[in-house]
Design a protein around this motif. Structure first.
Motif, PDB file in Angstrom:
ATOM      1  N   SER A  31       0.834  -1.210   0.000  1.00 57.98           N
ATOM      2  CA  SER A  31       0.000   0.000   0.000  1.00 57.98           C
ATOM      3  C   SER A  31       0.867   1.258   0.000  1.00 57.98           C
ATOM      4  N   LYS A  32       1.947   1.204   0.746  1.00 63.05           N
ATOM      5  CA  LYS A  32       2.858   2.350   0.828  1.00 63.05           C
ATOM      6  C   LYS A  32       3.477   2.645  -0.540  1.00 63.05           C
ATOM      7  N   GLN A  33       3.893   1.592  -1.243  1.00 66.14           N
ATOM      8  CA  GLN A  33       4.476   1.768  -2.576  1.00 66.14           C
ATOM      9  C   GLN A  33       3.440   2.316  -3.549  1.00 66.14           C
ATOM     10  N   LEU A  34       2.219   1.777  -3.485  1.00 64.34           N
ATOM     11  CA  LEU A  34       1.151   2.230  -4.375  1.00 64.34           C
ATOM     12  C   LEU A  34       0.849   3.709  -4.158  1.00 64.34           C
ATOM     13  N   GLU A  35       0.805   4.121  -2.897  1.00 58.87           N
ATOM     14  CA  GLU A  35       0.534   5.526  -2.575  1.00 58.87           C
ATOM     15  C   GLU A  35       1.628   6.444  -3.124  1.00 58.87           C
ATOM     16  N   LYS A  36       2.862   5.995  -3.014  1.00 58.80           N
ATOM     17  CA  LYS A  36       3.977   6.823  -3.493  1.00 58.80           C
ATOM     18  C   LYS A  36       4.020   6.884  -5.020  1.00 58.80           C
ATOM     19  N   ILE A  37       3.616   5.796  -5.666  1.00 61.52           N
ATOM     20  CA  ILE A  37       3.536   5.818  -7.124  1.00 61.52           C
ATOM     21  C   ILE A  37       2.411   6.753  -7.566  1.00 61.52           C
ATOM     22  N   GLN A  38       1.325   6.774  -6.817  1.00 63.07           N
ATOM     23  CA  GLN A  38       0.236   7.720  -7.077  1.00 63.07           C
ATOM     24  C   GLN A  38       0.752   9.150  -7.030  1.00 63.07           C
ATOM     25  N   VAL A  39       1.552   9.433  -6.008  1.00 58.38           N
ATOM     26  CA  VAL A  39       2.132  10.774  -5.835  1.00 58.38           C
ATOM     27  C   VAL A  39       3.019  11.116  -7.032  1.00 58.38           C
ATOM     28  N   PHE A  40       3.785  10.138  -7.497  1.00 59.88           N
ATOM     29  CA  PHE A  40       4.658  10.382  -8.651  1.00 59.88           C
ATOM     30  C   PHE A  40       3.833  10.716  -9.891  1.00 59.88           C
ATOM     31  N   ILE A  41       2.786   9.940 -10.143  1.00 53.07           N
ATOM     32  CA  ILE A  41       1.957  10.164 -11.329  1.00 53.07           C
ATOM     33  C   ILE A  41       1.374  11.580 -11.331  1.00 53.07           C
ATOM     34  N   ALA A  42       1.014  12.059 -10.135  1.00 55.01           N
ATOM     35  CA  ALA A  42       0.401  13.384 -10.017  1.00 55.01           C
ATOM     36  C   ALA A  42       1.433  14.510  -9.961  1.00 55.01           C
ATOM     37  N   SER A  43       2.710  14.165  -9.922  1.00 50.09           N
ATOM     38  CA  SER A  43       3.751  15.161  -9.723  1.00 50.09           C
ATOM     39  C   SER A  43       4.215  15.807 -11.022  1.00 50.09           C
ATOM     40  N   TYR A  44       4.966  16.876 -10.850  1.00 47.21           N
ATOM     41  CA  TYR A  44       5.587  17.562 -11.976  1.00 47.21           C
ATOM     42  C   TYR A  44       6.601  16.662 -12.674  1.00 47.21           C
ATOM     43  N   TYR A  45       7.146  15.700 -11.926  1.00 51.71           N
ATOM     44  CA  TYR A  45       8.223  14.863 -12.449  1.00 51.71           C
ATOM     45  C   TYR A  45       7.736  13.799 -13.433  1.00 51.71           C
ATOM     46  N   ALA A  46       6.446  13.531 -13.438  1.00 51.20           N
ATOM     47  CA  ALA A  46       5.908  12.555 -14.386  1.00 51.20           C
ATOM     48  C   ALA A  46       5.844  13.210 -15.758  1.00 51.20           C
ATOM     49  N   LYS A  47       7.002  13.344 -16.350  1.00 53.99           N
ATOM     50  CA  LYS A  47       7.187  14.133 -17.569  1.00 53.99           C
ATOM     51  C   LYS A  47       7.028  13.279 -18.828  1.00 53.99           C
ATOM     52  N   ASN A  48       6.269  13.846 -19.768  1.00 54.00           N
ATOM     53  CA  ASN A  48       6.163  13.237 -21.096  1.00 54.00           C
ATOM     54  C   ASN A  48       5.674  11.788 -21.078  1.00 54.00           C
ATOM     55  N   ILE A  49       4.904  11.405 -20.074  1.00 55.66           N
ATOM     56  CA  ILE A  49       4.355  10.053 -20.105  1.00 55.66           C
ATOM     57  C   ILE A  49       2.925  10.125 -20.633  1.00 55.66           C
ATOM     58  N   ALA A  50       2.509   9.056 -21.285  1.00 47.85           N
ATOM     59  CA  ALA A  50       1.184   9.052 -21.915  1.00 47.85           C
ATOM     60  C   ALA A  50       0.115   8.924 -20.832  1.00 47.85           C
ATOM     61  N   LEU A  51      -0.342  10.059 -20.340  1.00 53.79           N
ATOM     62  CA  LEU A  51      -1.269  10.050 -19.204  1.00 53.79           C
ATOM     63  C   LEU A  51      -2.574   9.337 -19.522  1.00 53.79           C
ATOM     64  N   VAL A  52      -3.008   9.404 -20.768  1.00 55.08           N
ATOM     65  CA  VAL A  52      -4.248   8.711 -21.146  1.00 55.08           C
ATOM     66  C   VAL A  52      -4.065   7.211 -20.973  1.00 55.08           C
ATOM     67  N   ALA A  53      -2.918   6.699 -21.440  1.00 57.24           N
ATOM     68  CA  ALA A  53      -2.637   5.265 -21.328  1.00 57.24           C
ATOM     69  C   ALA A  53      -2.519   4.845 -19.877  1.00 57.24           C
ATOM     70  N   TYR A  54      -2.012   5.752 -19.030  1.00 55.95           N
ATOM     71  CA  TYR A  54      -1.772   5.399 -17.631  1.00 55.95           C
ATOM     72  C   TYR A  54      -2.992   5.647 -16.743  1.00 55.95           C
ATOM     73  N   LYS A  55      -4.081   6.138 -17.342  1.00 57.02           N
ATOM     74  CA  LYS A  55      -5.318   6.318 -16.569  1.00 57.02           C
ATOM     75  C   LYS A  55      -5.762   4.975 -16.017  1.00 57.02           C
ATOM     76  N   ASP A  56      -5.600   3.912 -16.809  1.00 58.65           N
ATOM     77  CA  ASP A  56      -5.960   2.571 -16.359  1.00 58.65           C
ATOM     78  C   ASP A  56      -5.129   2.170 -15.149  1.00 58.65           C
ATOM     79  N   VAL A  57      -3.854   2.553 -15.163  1.00 57.19           N
ATOM     80  CA  VAL A  57      -2.967   2.219 -14.051  1.00 57.19           C
ATOM     81  C   VAL A  57      -3.385   2.983 -12.801  1.00 57.19           C
ATOM     82  N   GLU A  58      -3.750   4.245 -12.971  1.00 51.84           N
ATOM     83  CA  GLU A  58      -4.237   5.033 -11.828  1.00 51.84           C
ATOM     84  C   GLU A  58      -5.462   4.366 -11.207  1.00 51.84           C
ATOM     85  N   ASP A  59      -6.359   3.888 -12.067  1.00 48.93           N
ATOM     86  CA  ASP A  59      -7.555   3.203 -11.570  1.00 48.93           C
ATOM     87  C   ASP A  59      -7.193   1.901 -10.863  1.00 48.93           C
ATOM     88  N   LEU A  60      -6.229   1.163 -11.423  1.00 52.33           N
ATOM     89  CA  LEU A  60      -5.764  -0.078 -10.802  1.00 52.33           C
ATOM     90  C   LEU A  60      -5.230   0.182  -9.395  1.00 52.33           C
TER      91      LEU A  60
END
Length: 200
Positions: free
Chosen positions: A160-189
């Motif tokens: 759970s801790k890892q999942l929460e931190k990955i969530q933070v990364f996805i929402a961060s400024y550092y998640a640069k140039n990644i296909a956010l539409v494709a990763y919407k499924d991952v956010e939901d997962l």
């Protein structure tokens, strides 16, 4: 000896080696350099039993964490000399694990920790951000997200801790140039996995 000798030629010679000769050869390769040593440790020690594998994964993660924590980026020499972060040594444990063990739950956890501690590094060095580090972290994030999207079982490899931190990364400024539409499924997962874990 020919400098362009192929593996097939070497393989022919190996057929004439005894078990003792082969063990001696592997031992010599093990001692030759750290890359060989890490590969052979991953190849054989990680597969002995689940407990041994868990310990090995923790060791890999601790190595990545330590390397990120010790890394520094000062391209302008404010501290007295130019320092550029070296990504190859930090990423080496990921490469070794994948080559020796393959893609499994342990590899998923290792990828996640690379991103998590990489983000901490970026935050610590935000004034002089390294594009090399940023691109590497996003490259690993892309690999992780593709694996999570394609194999639902892998989400269970993350705490759970890892999942929460990955969530933070996805929402961060550092998640640069990644296909956010494709990763919407991952956010939901991730969101669903966290919701399920909160029930227990």
């Amino acid at each position: 000896m020919k400098s362009n000798q192929s593996w097939l030629e070497v393989k022919k010679q190996l057929k004439y080696c005894s078990e003792r000769d082969l063990l001696g050869l592997v031992q010599e390769l093990y001692k030759l350099n750290s890359i060989n040593k890490e590969y052979l440790n991953a190849k054989f020690l990680a597969g002995i039993n689940p407990q041994q594998k868990d310990e090995f994964i923790k060791e890999i993660i601790n190595t990545i964490r330590t390397l990120w924590q010790k890394s520094f980026h000062d391209p302008y020499g404010y501290g007295g000399g130019v320092v550029r972060v070296k990504i190859s040594p930090i990423k080496a444990p990921l490469v070794t694990y994948k080559k020796a063990v393959g893609v499994d739950g342990g590899y998923i956890a290792v990828l996640a920790e690379y991103i998590i501690y990489g983000q901490i590094f970026l935050e610590r060095n935000c004034a002089e951000m390294s594009d090399t580090a940023l691109n590497s972290i996003n490259s690993v994030a892309k690999e992780l997200f593709v694996l999570l999207a394609n194999e639902d079982k892998y989400i269970n490899s993350l705490s759970s801790k890892q999942l929460e931190k990955i969530q933070v990364f996805i929402a961060s400024y550092y998640a640069k140039n990644i296909a956010l539409v494709a990763y919407k499924d991952v956010e939901d997962l991730i969101a669903n996995a966290l919701k399920d874990s909160s029930k227990f």
